[in-house]
Design a protein around this motif. Structure first.
Motif, mmCIF file in Angstrom:
data_model
loop_
_atom_site.group_PDB
_atom_site.id
_atom_site.type_symbol
_atom_site.label_atom_id
_atom_site.label_comp_id
_atom_site.label_asym_id
_atom_site.label_seq_id
_atom_site.Cartn_x
_atom_site.Cartn_y
_atom_site.Cartn_z
ATOM 1 N N UNK A 65 29.907 44.028 8.261
ATOM 2 C CA UNK A 65 29.747 44.565 9.618
ATOM 3 C C UNK A 65 29.744 46.088 9.511
ATOM 4 N N UNK A 66 28.579 46.665 9.815
ATOM 5 C CA UNK A 66 28.369 48.092 9.597
ATOM 6 C C UNK A 66 28.769 48.917 10.811
ATOM 7 N N UNK A 67 28.850 50.224 10.553
ATOM 8 C CA UNK A 67 29.059 51.228 11.599
ATOM 9 C C UNK A 67 30.260 50.906 12.487
ATOM 10 N N UNK A 68 31.394 50.700 11.834
ATOM 11 C CA UNK A 68 32.649 50.497 12.558
ATOM 12 C C UNK A 68 33.319 51.855 12.726
ATOM 13 N N UNK A 69 33.472 52.285 13.937
ATOM 14 C CA UNK A 69 34.078 53.577 14.238
ATOM 15 C C UNK A 69 35.570 53.539 13.904
ATOM 16 N N UNK A 97 32.777 39.462 14.947
ATOM 17 C CA UNK A 97 33.263 38.802 13.732
ATOM 18 C C UNK A 97 33.738 37.377 13.996
ATOM 19 N N UNK A 98 34.521 37.214 15.072
ATOM 20 C CA UNK A 98 35.178 35.927 15.293
ATOM 21 C C UNK A 98 34.619 35.148 16.480
ATOM 22 N N UNK A 99 33.627 35.697 17.158
ATOM 23 C CA UNK A 99 33.086 34.994 18.314
ATOM 24 C C UNK A 99 34.127 34.888 19.416
ATOM 25 N N UNK A 147 40.620 41.067 6.999
ATOM 26 C CA UNK A 147 39.273 41.602 6.806
ATOM 27 C C UNK A 147 39.242 42.425 5.535
ATOM 28 N N UNK A 148 38.085 42.449 4.890
ATOM 29 C CA UNK A 148 37.927 43.270 3.711
ATOM 30 C C UNK A 148 37.509 44.677 4.070
ATOM 31 N N UNK A 149 37.877 45.668 3.240
ATOM 32 C CA UNK A 149 37.475 47.044 3.510
ATOM 33 C C UNK A 149 36.003 47.230 3.145
#
Length: 394
Positions: free
Chosen positions: A117-121, A165-167, A176-178
């Protein structure tokens, strides 16, 4: 009746090509405008997620500070106590460059079951961070002292990231992984979305991590929440205090209310300009449609006169011309909708499908109203043609 109208339209297909082209271009422009307006409106109606009023941001250059961790902790602890001792300051927290309405962004990737999951602020939580922003938890808890002792780093995510991620499932207690998917991080809470880029933009994916001693080396912003009686005189005293504290450093004090207005203006002003340009285009198209219909009526005076002579009423003539215009509009809209529906199907610009669907419906309704308005008056003028005069001209 419709079969006859289609036959008339087909026989005049070359003359109607300009009409069809103008409707198609108008639809595409209106669709674009309504897509922007719908997107901004949907975001505007969502909760802000935090309180920005009476929050000030103090920025400075920390290059002159020592890099020793213990000395930095003592320095910032004393600074925080000095600021909190001022009666006009209710809460103090330290922050990195990334905070709401700032022009900086710090983002990372998170991993879950092999999916990235990209671009997580990323926001860094320091002491009194929640008090300054008044963030609202929707599940779990906020950070506590025990989070610094656990093997897996504790994080808090926002509602948008939880859904991604989890709906509909709960994120609290999940791991979660880094960004390299090497270290596991435990989700201890879910916070309400915060619209950090202004009222008209979505919150996006966001996470909060607990500040540690290493973050002090990169801290260049102090966020404070002031009381109602904090005025320009207090701001002057605060500026002088910060200048004496950070020698040879440029100090800046910004109000979050002003930063919010600046962020919103960046969105509103281009949208107003685009809407005005589109409005002028629609006016020109409307005048063009009106002129085309007026010209067609003058070319068909003998046809209209003959219809009137064999018993057609003026309202029937007017109704026919309006119907012809609406049928032509329908043909153009069918082509326009074919292109417009590709946007939600292809998920263009990563915008929710509802934005495009609502914009398409609004654009179709607008075009029908435009064509009806442009056809109504020429249709009434055609109904007023006297059959004897029209046939005499023939």
């Amino acid at each position: 009746m419709f079969k006859h109208l289609f036959k008339l339209i087909w026989n005049k297909r070359k003359q109607n090509f300009l009409f069809l082209s103008e409707i198609l271009v108008s639809f595409l422009v209106i669709f674009a405008v309504f897509s922007f307006l719908t997107f901004y409106y949907q975001n505007y109606t969502k909760p802000l997620g935090f309180e920005y009023k009476r929050v000030w941001a103090i920025n400075y250059d920390n290059g002159g500070l020592t890099k020793n961790s213990d000395s930095l902790q003592i320095f910032y602890r004393n600074l925080r106590n000095s600021l909190k001792a001022m009666p006009q300051i209710e809460a103090v927290t330290f922050s990195g460059a990334n905070f709401p309405y700032s022009n900086s962004n710090i983002s990372t990737n998170l991993n879950k079951d092999g999916k990235t999951f990209d671009w997580v602020n990323v926001y860094t939580d320091a002491e009194d961070y929640v008090k300054v922003w008044n963030l609202q938890l929707v599940a779990g808890r906020w950070f506590n002292e025990n989070d610094q002792l656990t093997k897996n780093r504790s994080i808090i995510i926002n509602e948008t990231l939880q859904t991604a991620i989890f709906g509909k499932g709960s994120a609290v207690g999940q791991f979660l992984g880094d960004f390299e998917d090497k270290n596991r991080m435990k989700v201890v809470g879910v916070v309400q979305d915060i619209k950090a880029n202004g009222d008209y933009w979505p919150a996006g994916n966001a996470m909060f991590k607990k500040s540690d001693t290493s973050d002090l080396r990169y801290t260049q912003n102090i966020l404070i929440k002031v009381s109602e009686d904090a005025n320009a005189a207090f701001e002057g005293r605060l500026y002088k205090f910060m200048t004496n504290t950070f020698k040879n450093s440029t100090i800046g004090i910004e109000h979050l209310t002003e930063m919010r207005d600046a962020k919103n203006e960046v969105t509103i002003i281009p949208m107003i300009i685009f809407t005005i340009i589109a409005g002028f285009l629609i006016i020109n198209v409307a005048l063009g449609l009106f002129g085309v219909m007026w010209y067609n009526i003058n070319k068909r005076r003998q046809e209209i006169g003959l219809r009137r002579a064999i018993g057609a009423s003026g309202s029937n003539v007017s109704y026919q011309l309006v119907q012809e215009a609406l049928i032509l509009a329908t043909l153009s809209l069918a082509v326009g909708c074919f292109f417009a529906v590709q946007f939600p199907l292809l998920n263009v610009f990563n915008v929710p499908s509802s934005v495009y669907l609502i914009a398409m419906l609004l654009a179709v309704a607008f075009i029908y109203l435009l064509v009806f308005a442009c056809a109504l008056y020429p249709g009434k003028q055609a109904a007023a043609i006297h059959p004897a005069i029209a046939l005499h001209e023939e």
